[in-house]
Design a protein around this motif. Sequence first.
Motif, PDB file in Angstrom:
ATOM      1  N   SER A 342      -2.935  -4.953   2.730  1.00 50.62           N
ATOM      2  CA  SER A 342      -3.095  -3.947   3.770  1.00 50.62           C
ATOM      3  C   SER A 342      -2.013  -2.882   3.632  1.00 50.62           C
ATOM      4  CB  SER A 342      -2.983  -4.597   5.157  1.00 50.62           C
ATOM      5  OG  SER A 342      -3.985  -5.566   5.343  1.00 50.62           O
ATOM      6  N   LYS A 343      -2.370  -1.634   3.941  1.00 52.82           N
ATOM      7  CA  LYS A 343      -1.407  -0.546   3.855  1.00 52.82           C
ATOM      8  C   LYS A 343      -0.320  -0.701   4.919  1.00 52.82           C
ATOM      9  CE  LYS A 343      -4.688   2.813   1.975  1.00 52.82           C
ATOM     10  NZ  LYS A 343      -5.345   4.121   2.182  1.00 52.82           N
ATOM     11  N   ASN A 344       0.891  -0.269   4.576  1.00 51.83           N
ATOM     12  CA  ASN A 344       2.038  -0.268   5.488  1.00 51.83           C
ATOM     13  C   ASN A 344       2.395  -1.662   5.993  1.00 51.83           C
ATOM     14  OD1 ASN A 344       2.042   2.611   5.355  1.00 51.83           O
ATOM     15  ND2 ASN A 344       0.446   2.668   6.936  1.00 51.83           N
ATOM     16  N   SER A 345       2.049  -2.678   5.222  1.00 51.51           N
ATOM     17  CA  SER A 345       2.365  -4.041   5.629  1.00 51.51           C
ATOM     18  C   SER A 345       3.798  -4.376   5.235  1.00 51.51           C
ATOM     19  CB  SER A 345       1.408  -5.022   4.950  1.00 51.51           C
ATOM     20  OG  SER A 345       1.866  -6.344   5.149  1.00 51.51           O
ATOM     21  N   PRO A 346       4.622  -4.934   6.152  1.00 54.21           N
ATOM     22  CA  PRO A 346       5.992  -5.306   5.788  1.00 54.21           C
ATOM     23  C   PRO A 346       6.046  -6.446   4.787  1.00 54.21           C
ATOM     24  CG  PRO A 346       5.433  -6.132   7.980  1.00 54.21           C
ATOM     25  CD  PRO A 346       4.296  -5.247   7.552  1.00 54.21           C
ATOM     26  N   LYS A 347       5.018  -7.265   4.769  1.00 53.08           N
ATOM     27  CA  LYS A 347       4.939  -8.373   3.815  1.00 53.08           C
ATOM     28  C   LYS A 347       3.560  -8.343   3.155  1.00 53.08           C
ATOM     29  CE  LYS A 347       8.126 -11.435   6.300  1.00 53.08           C
ATOM     30  NZ  LYS A 347       8.281 -12.770   6.924  1.00 53.08           N
ATOM     31  N   PRO A 348       3.385  -7.487   2.140  1.00 54.01           N
ATOM     32  CA  PRO A 348       2.052  -7.329   1.550  1.00 54.01           C
ATOM     33  C   PRO A 348       1.448  -8.622   1.048  1.00 54.01           C
ATOM     34  CG  PRO A 348       3.556  -5.627   0.774  1.00 54.01           C
ATOM     35  CD  PRO A 348       4.378  -6.622   1.515  1.00 54.01           C
ATOM     36  N   GLU A 349       2.295  -9.539   0.572  1.00 54.10           N
ATOM     37  CA  GLU A 349       1.734 -10.764   0.022  1.00 54.10           C
ATOM     38  C   GLU A 349       1.096 -11.628   1.108  1.00 54.10           C
ATOM     39  OE1 GLU A 349       5.923 -11.658   1.319  1.00 54.10           O
ATOM     40  OE2 GLU A 349       4.885 -10.046   0.257  1.00 54.10           O
ATOM     41  N   GLN A 350       1.421 -11.354   2.368  1.00 53.20           N
ATOM     42  CA  GLN A 350       0.848 -12.094   3.480  1.00 53.20           C
ATOM     43  C   GLN A 350      -0.193 -11.270   4.223  1.00 53.20           C
ATOM     44  OE1 GLN A 350       1.413 -15.331   4.132  1.00 53.20           O
ATOM     45  NE2 GLN A 350       2.652 -15.343   2.287  1.00 53.20           N
ATOM     46  N   HIS A 351      -0.562 -10.110   3.696  1.00 54.16           N
ATOM     47  CA  HIS A 351      -1.518  -9.245   4.374  1.00 54.16           C
ATOM     48  C   HIS A 351      -2.584  -8.761   3.390  1.00 54.16           C
ATOM     49  CE1 HIS A 351       1.838  -9.299   7.235  1.00 54.16           C
ATOM     50  NE2 HIS A 351       0.956  -8.950   8.151  1.00 54.16           N
ATOM     51  N   THR A 352      -3.149  -9.700   2.688  1.00 57.08           N
ATOM     52  CA  THR A 352      -4.245  -9.380   1.783  1.00 57.08           C
ATOM     53  C   THR A 352      -5.455  -8.925   2.599  1.00 57.08           C
ATOM     54  OG1 THR A 352      -3.467 -11.014   0.182  1.00 57.08           O
ATOM     55  CG2 THR A 352      -5.766 -10.333   0.010  1.00 57.08           C
ATOM     56  N   ASP A 353      -6.200  -7.986   2.052  1.00 50.69           N
ATOM     57  CA  ASP A 353      -7.354  -7.456   2.762  1.00 50.69           C
ATOM     58  C   ASP A 353      -8.514  -7.275   1.783  1.00 50.69           C
ATOM     59  OD1 ASP A 353      -8.774  -6.620   4.922  1.00 50.69           O
ATOM     60  OD2 ASP A 353      -7.513  -4.885   5.393  1.00 50.69           O
ATOM     61  N   ILE A 354      -9.726  -7.344   2.285  1.00 54.31           N
ATOM     62  CA  ILE A 354     -10.924  -7.183   1.469  1.00 54.31           C
ATOM     63  C   ILE A 354     -11.576  -5.854   1.813  1.00 54.31           C
ATOM     64  CG2 ILE A 354     -13.215  -8.101   0.938  1.00 54.31           C
ATOM     65  CD1 ILE A 354     -12.170 -10.872   1.551  1.00 54.31           C
ATOM     66  N   PRO A 355     -11.634  -4.918   0.867  1.00 53.65           N
ATOM     67  CA  PRO A 355     -12.291  -3.633   1.149  1.00 53.65           C
ATOM     68  C   PRO A 355     -13.785  -3.833   1.398  1.00 53.65           C
ATOM     69  CG  PRO A 355     -10.955  -3.540  -0.874  1.00 53.65           C
ATOM     70  CD  PRO A 355     -11.071  -4.970  -0.485  1.00 53.65           C
ATOM     71  N   LEU A 356     -14.326  -3.069   2.317  1.00 54.85           N
ATOM     72  CA  LEU A 356     -15.757  -3.091   2.606  1.00 54.85           C
ATOM     73  C   LEU A 356     -16.365  -1.809   2.053  1.00 54.85           C
ATOM     74  CD1 LEU A 356     -15.667  -4.423   6.288  1.00 54.85           C
ATOM     75  CD2 LEU A 356     -15.912  -5.739   4.167  1.00 54.85           C
ATOM     76  N   VAL A 357     -16.849  -1.891   0.827  1.00 60.34           N
ATOM     77  CA  VAL A 357     -17.404  -0.729   0.129  1.00 60.34           C
ATOM     78  C   VAL A 357     -18.874  -1.005  -0.156  1.00 60.34           C
ATOM     79  CG1 VAL A 357     -17.234   0.758  -1.892  1.00 60.34           C
ATOM     80  CG2 VAL A 357     -15.158  -0.244  -0.912  1.00 60.34           C
ATOM     81  N   VAL A 358     -19.738  -0.100   0.304  1.00 62.01           N
ATOM     82  CA  VAL A 358     -21.181  -0.285   0.149  1.00 62.01           C
ATOM     83  C   VAL A 358     -21.759   0.971  -0.502  1.00 62.01           C
ATOM     84  CG1 VAL A 358     -23.337  -0.914   1.300  1.00 62.01           C
ATOM     85  CG2 VAL A 358     -21.145  -1.628   2.283  1.00 62.01           C
ATOM     86  N   PRO A 359     -21.931   0.967  -1.830  1.00 66.96           N
ATOM     87  CA  PRO A 359     -22.469   2.159  -2.504  1.00 66.96           C
ATOM     88  C   PRO A 359     -23.917   2.433  -2.091  1.00 66.96           C
ATOM     89  CG  PRO A 359     -21.450   0.624  -4.069  1.00 66.96           C
ATOM     90  CD  PRO A 359     -21.589  -0.097  -2.777  1.00 66.96           C
ATOM     91  N   ALA A 360     -24.231   3.717  -1.972  1.00 65.05           N
ATOM     92  CA  ALA A 360     -25.608   4.091  -1.642  1.00 65.05           C
ATOM     93  C   ALA A 360     -26.549   3.807  -2.809  1.00 65.05           C
ATOM     94  CB  ALA A 360     -25.670   5.562  -1.254  1.00 65.05           C
ATOM     95  N   LYS A 361     -26.051   4.005  -4.033  1.00 66.84           N
ATOM     96  CA  LYS A 361     -26.845   3.746  -5.235  1.00 66.84           C
ATOM     97  C   LYS A 361     -26.028   2.887  -6.191  1.00 66.84           C
ATOM     98  CE  LYS A 361     -29.528   8.040  -4.938  1.00 66.84           C
ATOM     99  NZ  LYS A 361     -29.913   9.283  -5.657  1.00 66.84           N
TER     100      LYS A 361
END
Length: 623
Positions: A342-361
């Motif tokens: 996650s952006k601006n996380s003080p501990k990035p290794e503990q703030h993993t995030d999954i992007p939600l990307v849905v292409p139109a094509k």
Amino acid sequence: MRHRLPLFMLAALGLTATVCGGGLIALSRVDLAALATKKLAQATGRTVHIGSVHVSPGRWLTLDVDDVSIANIPTGSRPEMITLGHLHTQVRLTSLLHGPVETRDLVLTNFSGLFERTPDRTPNWRFGPARPHTVENQSPPPPADWSWFPGLRHATIKGSEIIYRSANGHSYRAGLDSVDIASASDSAPFEMTVAGSYNNTPVALSGHLGPLITLRETGKPYPTVIHASSGDLTLDLDGTMTDLFDFDGVDGRLSLRTPTSAPLMAFAGAPADSFAMTLNLDGHFTHKGDVWTITNGTGLLRNNPIEAANLTFTEGKSGMPDKIDGDLAFTKLDLNGLLPASKNSPKPEQHTDIPLVVPAKPDPLFNLHLSARSVRYNALDFSNAALSFSQQPGKIDISSFQLGWLGASLHASGDISAHPQGASIHAAIDVTGADIDRLRRQAGFAAVPVSGRMSFRVRAAADGVHTLNEASHNADIVAVVGMSSGAISRQVMGLASTNVSLLFRKETGTTSVSCLLGALTMHHGDGTVVPLRIYTPVGSVVGEALFDLDRRWFELAFQSRTPGMLSLDIPIRVSGPFGNPAIGLAGWSARGRALLKDAHAINTLPPELASFSPGRACLVARP
């Protein structure tokens, strides 16, 4: 892409036969460019330019050709399809009479071949009159006929390139800086080395191939051993193929190794740090027509062992996207090392995030089943995880998601769809058998007076979100938690009933929980919990709660029903900030009385949760 590097080279050899058949062997000093140009133009139906052609007679005919170009189709991306600086070779005279043609000392310099499909998907490598469009899904073409393939005692290619340009304008360039091909005879192994590049990324390749007499037998598996390397990437293939130059009919053992994946990212035109991790893969590889497969695969993705990979890649037909189907199983899967933080996380290794990307094509489309015996995501540990999902234009369907968590079983399904401000997500989640004590320790809470196993059902939806963590914080939620057996502290039940006897003594031990039930409705952080009930043999507690996650504020009103003269059962109201609530009497305020009225009157669950059964006995009001 269906094209062959020897295209012009073989055309030049055919031209040699034409010239010799015309009785021009004696004219060794005559420039035959005009004749060759006419013949090649007639054969291709294209404009052809040849600077010079010289043939020197002898037992081995010597052919030198300079400055050649063959025009592209009118709608092509550049004027010439093929250009050639110089071709030199020697041809055994007697082989022109009975074939196949036998050559030696072949040198091809500054060859450039552009093989492309125009935006209307017209291929430029089809020569002669235009062909009518054919219906897709027709029967596959017959196996390539290589019975005429020339004997190559020794061939060299220098400073050359092959470019493939797709209908959507993407170009893929294979640089051939130095290629060496040799065979002692047509029945001896065929050896090949290549120093070149792919999309400007250096590549080295060596091949130990079967004899040419085997290659000429149409459809017969041709022994192929290939080793390729680029940077820290190595790839080995040991097997057979039926079409060497189309790389088709492949069947063999594949091994891929790269500690960083940087070369793979370079091939794809992506930054090296976009997927900086170890990738090892071993398996059975096949390629036939439009279908590429890897089966019985094992390997490593970063530090995550792959115990089974069975994947199929299918090239899309005209105007259609490619497809990837199959199964991928891991022994363990640490998502913290695979996904962005996650952006601006003080501990990035503990703030993993999954992007939600849905292409139109989307291209390719996915239909995959992923599994892992253990999964780590942020500070959470799961077991026996399995995910089945498919990607279609503008939507990702999650047909099944299940895992073990804190001794409980989680089953979920849902979908992610495109949204003007990001993505929309809908999820249905069911958790059964969650141990209360393990849950509170996972959350970092102090000990609670209730023990046992609870079940959850959640329906969630969020719009305009970009990551899974954002969706979990902003979702509209309808949920229910229930328990049909367990235990609760007698002291807590006594306090809830305002039992006067507790002024003189302390209750010890626990009493069984007949049922526990709470239903939650939350919209943009504002939530209501009703019904909220606990039934035990020594009494019951009924209440309703309101909360605001943004303000970190809540309000709770409850009343107990307990047998015994010393139990006053006074309605209690608790309200205020999460960290410093105030306690008062619910009956003294209209707000408290309204909450208690709802708490006793609402005896149903939200419609989407109506079939939930744990704790259902609490829906029956007690007198």
